[in-house]
Design an enzyme around this catalytic site. Structure first.
Site, PDB file in Angstrom:
ATOM      1  N   LYS A  46      -2.008   6.190  -7.878  1.00  0.00           N
ATOM      2  CA  LYS A  46      -2.411   7.054  -6.753  1.00  0.00           C
ATOM      3  C   LYS A  46      -1.697   8.401  -6.835  1.00  0.00           C
ATOM      4  O   LYS A  46      -2.286   9.433  -6.553  1.00  0.00           O
ATOM      5  CB  LYS A  46      -2.130   6.377  -5.412  1.00  0.00           C
ATOM      6  CG  LYS A  46      -2.679   7.196  -4.246  1.00  0.00           C
ATOM      7  CD  LYS A  46      -2.581   6.464  -2.950  1.00  0.00           C
ATOM      8  CE  LYS A  46      -1.160   6.293  -2.505  1.00  0.00           C
ATOM      9  NZ  LYS A  46      -0.453   7.580  -2.236  1.00  0.00           N
ATOM     10  N   HIS A  53       2.568  -1.890  -4.137  1.00  0.00           N
ATOM     11  CA  HIS A  53       3.938  -1.988  -4.655  1.00  0.00           C
ATOM     12  C   HIS A  53       4.170  -3.377  -5.278  1.00  0.00           C
ATOM     13  O   HIS A  53       4.805  -3.505  -6.318  1.00  0.00           O
ATOM     14  CB  HIS A  53       4.962  -1.808  -3.526  1.00  0.00           C
ATOM     15  CG  HIS A  53       4.980  -0.432  -2.929  1.00  0.00           C
ATOM     16  ND1 HIS A  53       4.632  -0.190  -1.619  1.00  0.00           N
ATOM     17  CD2 HIS A  53       5.319   0.768  -3.455  1.00  0.00           C
ATOM     18  CE1 HIS A  53       4.769   1.102  -1.368  1.00  0.00           C
ATOM     19  NE2 HIS A  53       5.171   1.706  -2.456  1.00  0.00           N
TER      20      HIS A  53
END
Ligand code: PAF
Length: 280
Positions: free
Chosen positions: A148, A36
């Protein structure tokens, strides 16, 4: 760093900044990790203002137990974001985002019925709904997502095209732990033994890539991967596929426009991963 729980106060803050400022949005469900933070860094490099949303979106969970157990670490997340130089956090509660049970449903045709869509019915409709809300509220110039969730990115691309959102999307590379495990908020739920077992997904992807590049057929590789995963106690494979990067349709032949995708359970925790055939 500013912290908002309410849509109106976030909007007021953004409108004070004026129309000409570029806004980078990093939508998250919290339980932040280095993956992140790499999105925040990219946003900071490319925009004048970076907003991170933290919202565990009930509409995208098809399994109530998964929603209940999803890691929530708001105080820690806020500290990490402060240290990363993020400008604003938007962490609404469920009532702020959904005044009542949502009735809108998205249908992305085949794209939301395959792979994740097959195992998590309704998941992508819930993702699209909340992401559309964030886009309306924040009006980002660029929105950042991790590779992802490759299928999620394809869904959001379709959402942006069909609803004519005026923004750019960026998919950022997967960050991995030293042993190859893709960084994921769900990794926090793995115990020590499960954490070790979870590496089987990336090992399978890497081995499959080598086998395919050396000329093995995908049908043979699928069997090898299935066997490899299922030889590990507690691992349940949902799918392993070779697909076209544009439409995610399964394909037999390897090109630099194909991707390997894998998903399965380690105990009760479901993980996903992928590997582009043109990357290392
Ligand atoms: O990828 C995620 O964390 C979520 O699906 C997203 C995009 C923040 C929507 O809830």
């Amino acid at each position: 760093m500013e912290f908002f729980k309410e849509i109106q106060s976030l909007k007021a803050f953004l409108s004070q900044k004026g129309n000409s400022i570029s806004i980078g949005l990093v939508p998250t469900m919290g339980a932040l990790h280095a993956g992140h933070l790499s999105l925040i860094e990219a946003s900071k490099r490319e925009n004048q203002l970076t907003v991170c949303s933290i919202f565990v979106n009930p509409a995208q969970f098809n399994n109530p137990k998964d929603l209940e157990k999803y890691p929530r670490t708001l105080n820690r997340d806020v500290e990490m974001l402060k240290n990363s130089g993020c400008d604003a956090v938007f962490a609404p509660d469920a009532k702020e985002m959904y005044e009542s049970e949502p009735t809108i449903k998205f249908d992305f045709g085949e794209l939301d019925k395959i792979l994740e869509g097959k195992f998590r019915p309704g998941h992508f409709s819930g993702v699209a709904l909340v992401v559309a809300k964030f886009f309306h509220i924040i009006k980002p110039t660029i929105a950042y997502f991790g590779q992802k969730d490759f299928q999620q990115f394809k869904i959001i691309e379709r959402l942006v095209t069909e609803l004519k959102f005026d923004l750019q999307l960026k998919s950022m590379p997967i960050l991995r732990e030293a042993d190859g495990l893709a960084m994921s908020s769900r990794n926090m739920r793995l115990n020590e033994t499960e954490r070790k077992k979870a590496t089987v997904f990336y090992q399978s992807l890497s081995e499959a890539k080598k086998l395919l590049n050396s000329g093995k057929k995908i049908s043979q590789v699928r069997d090898i991967v299935k066997q490899k995963c299922e030889s590990v106690d507690g691992i349940k494979l949902d799918y392993f596929e070779l697909a076209n990067v544009e439409n995610l349709k399964p394909t037999e032949s390897v090109t630099d426009k194909t991707i390997l995708l894998i998903a399965g359970f380690v105990g009760e925790i479901r993980l996903i991963d992928n590997l582009l055939l043109n990357e290392n």
